[in-house]
Motif scaffolding. Structure first.
Motif, short mmCIF file in Angstrom:
data_model
loop_
_atom_site.label_atom_id
_atom_site.label_comp_id
_atom_site.label_asym_id
_atom_site.label_seq_id
_atom_site.Cartn_x
_atom_site.Cartn_y
_atom_site.Cartn_z
N SER A 84 0.84 -1.19 0.00
CA SER A 84 0.00 0.00 0.00
C SER A 84 0.88 1.25 0.00
O SER A 84 2.04 1.21 0.43
CB SER A 84 -0.91 0.01 1.23
N GLU A 95 0.59 3.70 1.90
CA GLU A 95 0.87 4.01 3.31
C GLU A 95 2.11 3.23 3.79
O GLU A 95 2.98 3.78 4.47
CB GLU A 95 -0.35 3.62 4.14
N LYS A 121 5.30 4.57 2.09
CA LYS A 121 5.76 5.87 2.59
C LYS A 121 6.63 5.75 3.84
O LYS A 121 7.41 6.65 4.15
CB LYS A 121 4.56 6.79 2.86
#
Lengths: 360, 360
Positions: free
Chosen positions: B266, B268, B271
């Motif tokens: 993902s 997220e 990151k």
């Protein structure tokens, strides 16, 4: 078979914080270790080769390729101003060099204790175990649920109860670390393969004292038969692999976990074991008479066999003794005296023996 | 398949004396290591349990018993006056914590080199490898003859020839030690199992820098996704397991040893990898164009994938770079730059990176 997620989380959480806290507490007031030299090496081993010709364009075709296996892997540390005889440590069944390191509750094990006493230490992963896992014979590693068997066999108690006064920290966190010390065979267990590699560790370490645990006792005797550099043997709770002169092998001894048998060797081989002092230590909760708990009863016959063995060594002019730690006032020791709660006292007993035998 | 007895004897003889001599030579003029604390622990892992009820009278019946497995095993050393961020080392395929120890020709590896530079070191055996061999899933350990495959894949040369100027000691003794570093998986390789355990090593070590090798790169990225304590990542020659944001995964890249694919995560998760400095190092003899030697060609696409990956990290605001050591003037490095003949220079390159990124 089921995955215990709740238990996993609890164990994981328990396993981290308290140990860090213990370490901080135990190390803040101790002196640093002064290490003159440390490193790893592979010792001994064999090489096999597949028929055919190696093809550099077909790398995953094993034809014509070799495999290096059946060596020991050794981590060693030599302290500054080391005593002349290093200690060479050989673990027991399902264990590795880790056996001699940090205890399950985060205290210092024999590795650090004897470095502090000035001894060089050689910590072995035997062939086909741990970091020496590359075997020349294929094997299956079974994920068999055996924790409770070990709990009983290693004499922590009778699952789920600990023995009264046992020298093992009675909490889940220590037990978690303890069970995770186990690491499997990656090939067939073979005393000759192991003792070949361990005797070559002595070629590297020079004259030294062999310290064995449990199953390591058997290849330990063979190491002393094969190498003149073994100047003393300390065997913690040897469980099998006792060697006797041909014609003098005791009858097999029945116990709650099966029959314990001994191995015949030539008189010439056996006499090698009379050339150095040998001490065998056993812990507590070993019954003198037949016991209906198989986890204890098997140790009854192992002590019996060890005593018969020491008698035979001494009849041939050797210097072997069997010491039951409770007779020295050390109570509650498990199958792992060197990492038990009183392991500093257990180490002092060994220090005194080394001193008495001019091995320090 | 045949046993090479002559070769065995020669290798054994070669393996002992010269290394001892090298050690004596290299350690006589170096200062001792001052170790404030050292020890082992198991990190993470799971527990499985068999159905049924444990019977203390039938110890070898697995019913109702548990098994602790899938943990990492860690040996750590903290020098006196240690720098704030320890280095946490994760090995590659077929390797163990041994990877970072003594080099095949008996010199000091990154373990000692970075202890001398003042860093704490945490040396991991990943779950289902080495001293962390207890797996919750049964597996077969095959004794497959693959030495020559590794020789080519690890870019020592094209068997039996070494590359010109390769930073590997060209003698049988070093090669013997090198091949014996290999140790097999004792259960299925699983990036999630590994990164679960490694991220928990950081709970113990505190904030630190993760240093990975080869296959360890993949679980390395996952460790940084799972733990906020990873303050920097150093990846030596990551070969697989690159993670990309969903929808931005590059097409698989064909090479002489098969297709290299990347893994979607993902946005997220991805990151997380922008939160710390990351450096990836590759050695020498990696071709820029398609090469008919598969042992080299596979690295061509791995470098290509690594560059695409670093670009993506940086597009998301991260700080990743790919460094090809020949571009710094370091020639001849193999797949193991940290134990190559010029490993002191390779260590200095890393020291400078740590300093530049305020991680020392």
């Amino acid at each position: 078979m089921k995955l215990i997620n709740k238990s996993r989380l609890a164990l994981v959480c328990l396993s981290l914080l308290p140990i860090a806290a213990i370490n901080a507490a135990t190390t803040s007031n101790v002196k640093p270790l002064i290490i003159a030299e440390q490193g790893n090496f592979a010792s001994g081993g064999t090489v096999i080769e597949s028929d055919g010709t190696f093809d550099g364009k077909a790398l995953f075709n094993p034809q014509g390729q070799t495999l290096h296996g059946d060596h020991a892997s050794v981590f060693y540390q030599i302290p500054e101003n080391a005593r002349p005889y290093p200690l060479v440590f050989l673990h027991g069944a399902g264990q590795s060099a880790k056996t001699w390191g940090t205890t399950p509750d985060g205290r210092e094990g024999f590795q650090n204790i004897f470095l502090r006493k000035g001894f060089g230490v050689y910590l072995i992963d035997q062939p086909r175990r741990g970091q020496a896992g590359q075997s020349t014979i294929t094997a299956e590693v079974k994920a068999t649920t055996y924790d409770q068997m070990w709990f009983n066999m290693f004499r922590l108690g009778q699952w789920p109860e600990f023995f009264d006064g046992v020298q093992f920290p009675q909490n889940e966190q220590a037990l978690n670390q303890y069970f995770r010390q186990m690491t499997p065979n990656t090939g067939p267990y073979d005393e000759q393969v192991i003792s070949d590699a361990v005797s070559q560790v002595f070629d590297r370490s020079g004259d030294g004292v062999l310290v064995t645990h449990s199953q390591g006792g058997g290849p330990g005797w063979w190491t002393a038969i094969k190498s003149d550099r073994v100047k003393g043997i300390v065997a913690y709770e040897p469980g099998s692999g006792f060697v006797f002169p041909e014609g003098e092998v005791p009858e097999s001894m029945p116990s709650g976990t099966g029959d314990l048998t001994a191995t015949p060797v030539s008189k010439e081989q056996f006499k090698k074991l009379t050339k150095m002092p040998i001490v065998i230590y056993y812990g507590d909760n070993i019954p003198a008479e037949v016991n209906d708990n198989p986890g204890q009863d098997n140790w009854r016959v192992r002590v019996k066999m060890a005593k018969a063995w020491a008698d035979t060594v001494n009849q041939y002019g050797g210097h072997a003794q069997v010491v039951e730690l409770p007779n020295l006032g050390l109570k509650g020791n498990t199958h792992f005296p060197f990492s038990d709660l009183n392991n500093q006292q257990v180490a002092d007993v060994l220090s005194n023996w080394l001193k008495d035998n001019k091995l320090n």
